[in-house]
Design a protein around this motif. Sequence first.
Motif: not given
Length: 276
Positions: A130-145
């Motif tokens: 769960g932590g790894v997947l959340q971190m990936m989601d955060l990275l994707v969000s940063d890239l989108d922003r």
Amino acid sequence: MDSSDDKKKGLERSLEDIGVAIAEAKEGIETLTEEIKALKAGIIALDKSVVEATELRKAENTAYKQLMADNGAAKEIILFAKNRLAKFYAPALQKAASAASFVQLASKRGAPPPPPETAAAYTAKASESGGVLQMMDLLVSDLDREMTIAKTEEKNSQEEYEEMMSDSAEKRAMDSKGLTDKEASVAGMEASVESGVSEKKSTGKELKATEAFIMSLHAECDWLLQYYDTRKTARADEVDSLEKAKAVLSGADYSLLQVGARVGRARKFLRSGRLA
């Protein structure tokens, strides 16, 4: 004499007017030359700024495209990894959920037996996934922003560049027209100066000729005044001589009449003496 003096005054006024016109034209040429110089420098500076702005816009656009490509590729890699991890951790998550249900059911029936060793492993693995997947989601969000901000900045920069190009083109057209007009004005003024110099030269010659003519008239008048009495006497003598010559030709010479009278009296005297 009066007409010559009037002509002289007119020529002097013309020379003065021509001189003023030449001076004003030269001053205008000097002013326009400075303005032309400034316009040329402005056009050169404007062209340079356009080139620099174009190069900057190209560099910004290249950087934008590179960022979008890199972020897009990174996003694809993260999403691909997330998908693989989700598939890997999905069975463990299902087992962890089953173990938790079993613990809850046993607690209702009495003291639970100790959990199997694998349950702790499943729980830790689920938490880790769960932590790894959340971190990936955060990275994707940063890239989108970051990509969204880059798109907005690129759009604004392109609009500002296009506006600058439009303003620069309009200003350059106006400056070029002004430059052409001023250069034409300078050419006209230079032609006026050349014509004025030629006219001034010819007018000066005519003035000198008029002054020489007036001086000759003055000299003649002075001579006439100086010898007026002599000429008057000579004229009177000449008239008298002409009258006498006229009298001689008409047989009325008084001197001859007087001589004839004296001869006649002498003859009478001699005759009277003989008779005596």
